[in-house]
Design an enzyme around this catalytic site. Structure first.
Site, PDB file in Angstrom:
ATOM      1  N   GLU A 114       0.831  -1.203   0.000  1.00 39.53           N
ATOM      2  CA  GLU A 114       0.000   0.000   0.000  1.00 39.53           C
ATOM      3  C   GLU A 114       0.868   1.257   0.000  1.00 39.53           C
ATOM      4  O   GLU A 114       2.066   1.208   0.283  1.00 39.53           O
ATOM      5  CB  GLU A 114      -0.918   0.006   1.217  1.00 39.53           C
TER       6      GLU A 114
ATOM      7  N   LYS B 162      -4.772  -2.198  13.941  1.00 36.03           N
ATOM      8  CA  LYS B 162      -4.117  -1.132  14.695  1.00 36.03           C
ATOM      9  C   LYS B 162      -4.693  -1.088  16.107  1.00 36.03           C
ATOM     10  O   LYS B 162      -5.899  -1.191  16.309  1.00 36.03           O
ATOM     11  CB  LYS B 162      -4.297   0.205  13.979  1.00 36.03           C
TER      12      LYS B 162
END
Length: 314
Positions: free
Chosen positions: A30, A164
């Site tokens: 990404e 996360k």
């Protein structure tokens, strides 16, 4: 839109095109981590180091971004530098692809955006740092990352260090279960939590061997079960942060974000930057270490998937 028409938006770099033509394994990367996840110059340096790791293991890295109205699959040094320095690249998820492509502006793909572009390019493995998920307090805000829906619909294997730690990981895993997304782990039973190794939540299946991971993924897709597979691997122990410390700092950063009225796409970059400041830069070192480790796991998975495909043809 037909697949051919969608693919007309792609521009493959020469190394990526050559690898695809030769049947060599590819690993998508990404660009949001470059444009929004790390400061310059660490972001560009890390991108180069991650690509080099993947090459050393025998796969071809394919960093994805939107540049000048094209989906670029595989970036030049100049393009990586442009992304890393810009500070103005749009975060591009599923809903944003048409807008950024038609405007010709610079776009950094999120997990969801990268999955879509990787699938268009025929890339089966994508390496990221950590996925997005269900945000804390989502019962009131409905703040749920589009990454989770993309995992349910787009057939790409995503290698990550869990979700996360700023997220509600328990609810994130519940959401993935509802959407039928298999969650695999390697190296430990529990799902990872980005800065810290263990989220405290058990994953669906533990598969340490890349060949076993590849068989699982290939079987899912052979059965016509569309959608991704999530493979979680923990940050290396030497680089991990203590659970109590990162939990307290995350809560502090979340409270600050709420007090400042920060919402939507701006939340995650704010929290990552704030945690970096609160840890004196240690969280950035952890972030870099986990991305590199994920790249190694992802490259080995891509090699195993390619080998499994060759075996099926034979």
């Amino acid at each position: 839109m037909s697949t051919d028409l969608a693919q007309s938006w792609l521009t493959l770099s020469a190394p990526v095109a050559a690898a695809r033509a030769a049947g060599r394994p590819l690993v998508a990367l990404e660009s949001t981590i470059i444009a929004h996840g790390m400061p310059y110059p660490e972001n560009v340096r890390t991108a180069h180091e991650v690509e080099a790791l993947i090459l050393e293991l025998g796969a071809e890295p394919a960093t994805i971004a939107l540049i000048d109205g094209r989906i670029r699959v595989g970036l030049s040094d100049d393009e990586l530098e442009r992304l890393g320095r810009s500070g103005k690249a749009h975060k591009v998820s599923r809903r944003d692809l048409p807008a950024v492509l038609t405007s010709g502006e610079l776009g950094a793909t999120t997990v969801a955006g990268t999955m879509i572009c990787a699938a268009l390019a025929g890339i089966e493995v994508f390496v990221t740092g950590g996925i997005g998920g269900v945000h804390r307090g989502a019962q009131e805000t409905f703040d749920i990352s589009a990454d989770l829906q993309e995992l349910a619909r787009t057939s790409v294997a995503v290698v990550c260090a869990g979700a996360k730690s700023i997220l509600d990981i328990g609810l994130t895993l519940e959401y993935l279960e509802t959407q039928g997304v298999p969650v695999l782990t390697c190296e430990q039973e529990n799902f990872a939590a980005f800065y810290k190794r263990d989220s405290g939540f058990r994953a669906d299946y533990r598969l340490d061997d890349p060949a076993e991971q590849a068989r699982f993924i290939r079987t899912k897709w052979d059965l016509g079960l569309a959608g991704g597979v999530l493979l979680s691997t923990p940050v290396p122990e030497a680089a991990a942060m203590a659970s109590e410390e990162i939990d307290a700092l995350t809560q502090q950063a979340l409270d600050e974000a709420q007090a400042q009225g920060i919402t939507g796409k701006a939340v995650t970059p704010f929290l990552l930057a704030r945690i970096k400041a609160l840890t004196g830069g240690r969280s950035l070192a952890t972030n870099i270490a986990l991305v590199k480790h994920n790249a190694e796991v992802g490259a080995r998975l891509a090699l195993a998937l390619a080998q499994a495909a060759r075996g099926a043809v034979a």
